[in-house]
Design a protein around this motif. Structure first.
Motif, PDB file in Angstrom:
ATOM      1  N   GLY A  48      -9.378 -61.708 -88.836  1.00  0.00           N
ATOM      2  CA  GLY A  48     -10.318 -62.485 -89.630  1.00  0.00           C
ATOM      3  C   GLY A  48     -10.978 -61.650 -90.709  1.00  0.00           C
ATOM      4  O   GLY A  48     -10.577 -60.509 -90.979  1.00  0.00           O
ATOM      5  N   MET A  49     -11.999 -62.235 -91.317  1.00  0.00           N
ATOM      6  CA  MET A  49     -12.738 -61.591 -92.404  1.00  0.00           C
ATOM      7  C   MET A  49     -14.235 -61.675 -92.116  1.00  0.00           C
ATOM      8  O   MET A  49     -14.682 -62.593 -91.442  1.00  0.00           O
ATOM      9  N   ARG A  50     -14.962 -60.727 -92.687  1.00  0.00           N
ATOM     10  CA  ARG A  50     -16.414 -60.688 -92.548  1.00  0.00           C
ATOM     11  C   ARG A  50     -17.043 -60.688 -93.932  1.00  0.00           C
ATOM     12  O   ARG A  50     -16.559 -59.995 -94.820  1.00  0.00           O
ATOM     13  N   PHE A  51     -18.141 -61.441 -94.072  1.00  0.00           N
ATOM     14  CA  PHE A  51     -18.805 -61.564 -95.372  1.00  0.00           C
ATOM     15  C   PHE A  51     -20.306 -61.406 -95.233  1.00  0.00           C
ATOM     16  O   PHE A  51     -20.902 -61.860 -94.256  1.00  0.00           O
ATOM     17  N   LEU A  52     -20.908 -60.787 -96.242  1.00  0.00           N
ATOM     18  CA  LEU A  52     -22.345 -60.773 -96.410  1.00  0.00           C
ATOM     19  C   LEU A  52     -22.636 -61.634 -97.630  1.00  0.00           C
ATOM     20  O   LEU A  52     -21.983 -61.468 -98.669  1.00  0.00           O
ATOM     21  N   THR A  53     -23.589 -62.533 -97.532  1.00  0.00           N
ATOM     22  CA  THR A  53     -23.919 -63.397 -98.665  1.00  0.00           C
ATOM     23  C   THR A  53     -24.681 -62.609 -99.731  1.00  0.00           C
ATOM     24  O   THR A  53     -25.155 -61.489 -99.491  1.00  0.00           O
ATOM     25  N   ALA A  54     -24.830 -63.232-100.878  1.00  0.00           N
ATOM     26  CA  ALA A  54     -25.567 -62.605-101.985  1.00  0.00           C
ATOM     27  C   ALA A  54     -26.991 -62.258-101.571  1.00  0.00           C
ATOM     28  O   ALA A  54     -27.523 -61.207-101.958  1.00  0.00           O
ATOM     29  N   LEU A  68      -4.636 -66.501 -80.965  1.00  0.00           N
ATOM     30  CA  LEU A  68      -4.784 -65.520 -82.040  1.00  0.00           C
ATOM     31  C   LEU A  68      -3.640 -65.549 -83.041  1.00  0.00           C
ATOM     32  O   LEU A  68      -3.803 -65.082 -84.165  1.00  0.00           O
ATOM     33  N   SER A  69      -2.509 -66.092 -82.670  1.00  0.00           N
ATOM     34  CA  SER A  69      -1.390 -66.156 -83.608  1.00  0.00           C
ATOM     35  C   SER A  69      -1.574 -67.290 -84.616  1.00  0.00           C
ATOM     36  O   SER A  69      -0.883 -67.321 -85.635  1.00  0.00           O
ATOM     37  N   ARG A  70      -2.509 -68.214 -84.336  1.00  0.00           N
ATOM     38  CA  ARG A  70      -2.713 -69.362 -85.227  1.00  0.00           C
ATOM     39  C   ARG A  70      -4.145 -69.481 -85.745  1.00  0.00           C
ATOM     40  O   ARG A  70      -4.482 -70.456 -86.396  1.00  0.00           O
ATOM     41  N   THR A  71      -4.969 -68.484 -85.453  1.00  0.00           N
ATOM     42  CA  THR A  71      -6.388 -68.579 -85.802  1.00  0.00           C
ATOM     43  C   THR A  71      -6.886 -67.291 -86.432  1.00  0.00           C
ATOM     44  O   THR A  71      -6.596 -66.201 -85.946  1.00  0.00           O
ATOM     45  N   LYS A  72      -7.653 -67.462 -87.508  1.00  0.00           N
ATOM     46  CA  LYS A  72      -8.374 -66.343 -88.118  1.00  0.00           C
ATOM     47  C   LYS A  72      -9.848 -66.735 -88.165  1.00  0.00           C
ATOM     48  O   LYS A  72     -10.191 -67.864 -88.486  1.00  0.00           O
ATOM     49  N   ARG A  73     -10.670 -65.785 -87.831  1.00  0.00           N
ATOM     50  CA  ARG A  73     -12.105 -66.023 -87.805  1.00  0.00           C
ATOM     51  C   ARG A  73     -12.763 -65.539 -89.089  1.00  0.00           C
ATOM     52  O   ARG A  73     -12.281 -64.604 -89.725  1.00  0.00           O
ATOM     53  N   VAL A  74     -13.870 -66.182 -89.427  1.00  0.00           N
ATOM     54  CA  VAL A  74     -14.690 -65.762 -90.561  1.00  0.00           C
ATOM     55  C   VAL A  74     -16.110 -65.607 -90.044  1.00  0.00           C
ATOM     56  O   VAL A  74     -16.682 -66.551 -89.499  1.00  0.00           O
ATOM     57  N   LEU A  75     -16.648 -64.414 -90.207  1.00  0.00           N
ATOM     58  CA  LEU A  75     -18.030 -64.123 -89.838  1.00  0.00           C
ATOM     59  C   LEU A  75     -18.836 -64.002 -91.124  1.00  0.00           C
ATOM     60  O   LEU A  75     -18.504 -63.192 -91.995  1.00  0.00           O
ATOM     61  N   THR A  76     -19.866 -64.811 -91.257  1.00  0.00           N
ATOM     62  CA  THR A  76     -20.730 -64.788 -92.418  1.00  0.00           C
ATOM     63  C   THR A  76     -22.134 -64.436 -91.972  1.00  0.00           C
ATOM     64  O   THR A  76     -22.670 -65.040 -91.048  1.00  0.00           O
ATOM     65  N   VAL A  77     -22.722 -63.432 -92.626  1.00  0.00           N
ATOM     66  CA  VAL A  77     -24.102 -63.059 -92.377  1.00  0.00           C
ATOM     67  C   VAL A  77     -24.905 -63.483 -93.601  1.00  0.00           C
ATOM     68  O   VAL A  77     -24.528 -63.177 -94.736  1.00  0.00           O
ATOM     69  N   MET A  78     -26.006 -64.211 -93.360  1.00  0.00           N
ATOM     70  CA  MET A  78     -26.766 -64.805 -94.472  1.00  0.00           C
ATOM     71  C   MET A  78     -28.259 -64.786 -94.177  1.00  0.00           C
ATOM     72  O   MET A  78     -28.675 -64.666 -93.018  1.00  0.00           O
ATOM     73  N   LEU A  79     -29.038 -64.912 -95.224  1.00  0.00           N
ATOM     74  CA  LEU A  79     -30.456 -65.186 -95.051  1.00  0.00           C
ATOM     75  C   LEU A  79     -30.594 -66.610 -94.565  1.00  0.00           C
ATOM     76  O   LEU A  79     -29.812 -67.484 -94.961  1.00  0.00           O
ATOM     77  N   ALA A  80     -31.579 -66.877 -93.732  1.00  0.00           N
ATOM     78  CA  ALA A  80     -31.786 -68.240 -93.223  1.00  0.00           C
ATOM     79  C   ALA A  80     -31.948 -69.222 -94.370  1.00  0.00           C
ATOM     80  O   ALA A  80     -31.441 -70.342 -94.319  1.00  0.00           O
TER      81      ALA A  80
END
Length: 115
Positions: free
Chosen positions: A25-31, A100-112
């Motif tokens: 998967g991928m991990r993101f931090l918001t603006a 896991l062969s068919r799924t990728k996760r996305v983790l997003t960290v954001m301000l409330a």
């Protein structure tokens, strides 16, 4: 009673959140989070650690038992993290988040306030 499927999803979400490379998967931090880090002259390592160590799952913040959402405070700001499960090309939700062969996760960290 939590089903085996929900337990497996929670386990995979926990492993992904803890940066286990076997869970894709991928991990993101918001603006907003990036600005908070810049304003306080810190890098994102501490945020990654806070999210990976989160373990306060309750009926209120985890009603489905999947360990896919959490809250924390950072430099006086309310913050959220959220995990979503997608198919392999990220075009739609996964039809089986336990595979896991068919799924990728996305983790997003954001301000409330960005929710």
């Amino acid at each position: 009673m939590v089903s085996a499927t929900v337990q497996r999803i929670a386990e995979l979400n926990d492993r992904f959140r803890r940066c286990d490379p076997s869970v894709p998967g991928m991990r993101f931090l918001t603006a907003g989070i990036i600005e908070l880090l810049k304003r306080n002259k810190v890098d994102g390592d501490e945020i990654v650690q806070i999210v990976s160590e989160f373990n306060v799952f309750t009926e209120d913040n985890d009603p489905h038992g999947e360990h896919d959402f959490g809250t924390f405070e950072y430099f006086g700001e309310a913050c959220f993290w959220k995990i979503d499960c997608y198919n392999n090309d990220y075009s739609m939700g996964s039809d089986d988040p336990t595979d896991l062969s068919r799924t990728k996760r996305v983790l997003t960290v954001m301000l409330a306030e960005e929710w």
